[in-house]
Design an enzyme around this catalytic site. Sequence first.
Site, PDB file in Angstrom:
ATOM      1  N   CYS A  76       1.314  -1.638  -0.038  1.00 43.48           N
ATOM      2  CA  CYS A  76      -0.049  -0.277   0.370  1.00 43.48           C
ATOM      3  C   CYS A  76       0.959   1.468  -0.392  1.00 43.48           C
ATOM      4  O   CYS A  76       1.993   1.160  -0.298  1.00 43.48           O
ATOM      5  CB  CYS A  76      -0.884   0.060   0.717  1.00 43.48           C
ATOM      6  SG  CYS A  76       0.436  -0.187   2.752  1.00 43.48           S
ATOM      7  N   ARG A  77       0.109   2.076   0.380  1.00 45.61           N
ATOM      8  CA  ARG A  77       1.166   3.747   0.990  1.00 45.61           C
ATOM      9  C   ARG A  77       2.488   3.411   1.294  1.00 45.61           C
ATOM     10  O   ARG A  77       3.441   3.552   1.254  1.00 45.61           O
ATOM     11  CB  ARG A  77       0.233   4.533   1.165  1.00 45.61           C
ATOM     12  CG  ARG A  77       1.028   5.944   1.208  1.00 45.61           C
ATOM     13  CD  ARG A  77       0.147   6.823   1.748  1.00 45.61           C
ATOM     14  NE  ARG A  77       1.838   7.810   2.201  1.00 45.61           N
ATOM     15  CZ  ARG A  77       1.938   8.325   3.259  1.00 45.61           C
ATOM     16  NH1 ARG A  77       2.242   7.499   3.891  1.00 45.61           N
ATOM     17  NH2 ARG A  77       3.184   9.221   2.676  1.00 45.61           N
TER      18      ARG A  77
END
Length: 125
Positions: A76-77
């Site tokens: 993800c981030r």
Amino acid sequence: PIITYEELKPLTEQPSEDVYLIDVRETPEVVQGSIPSSVSIPLSELKNALRLRASDFAYKYGFEKPNAAQRMIFYCRSGKRSATACDLTMRMGYTQTERYDGSWVDWVKHEQKYIPSAARWSVPV
């Protein structure tokens, strides 16, 4: 299980249908950049996506639906949503799930090491 940048990098250079690198960020985040050879299933859609029939899944996401023994690496981030994706898929019966702990932030940090500093900051004319 957690995978590191050093373990992930070779998988992006020689992608295999045996391993899915899945970006669970939302679409507006993905358009800012993604790890090479990754595919996208936003975390908000993951549970329902994996419940789709194989043909519906392939039509919607553009790749074959993973089977229960498919190796999947989530990112993800920064790592929180990838941990959630691993937990969710393991509860759904998927047995080969991993997460790239540093996720996109870590990937960018490592990849910038390989770009000459002048090129990193230059603006195309």
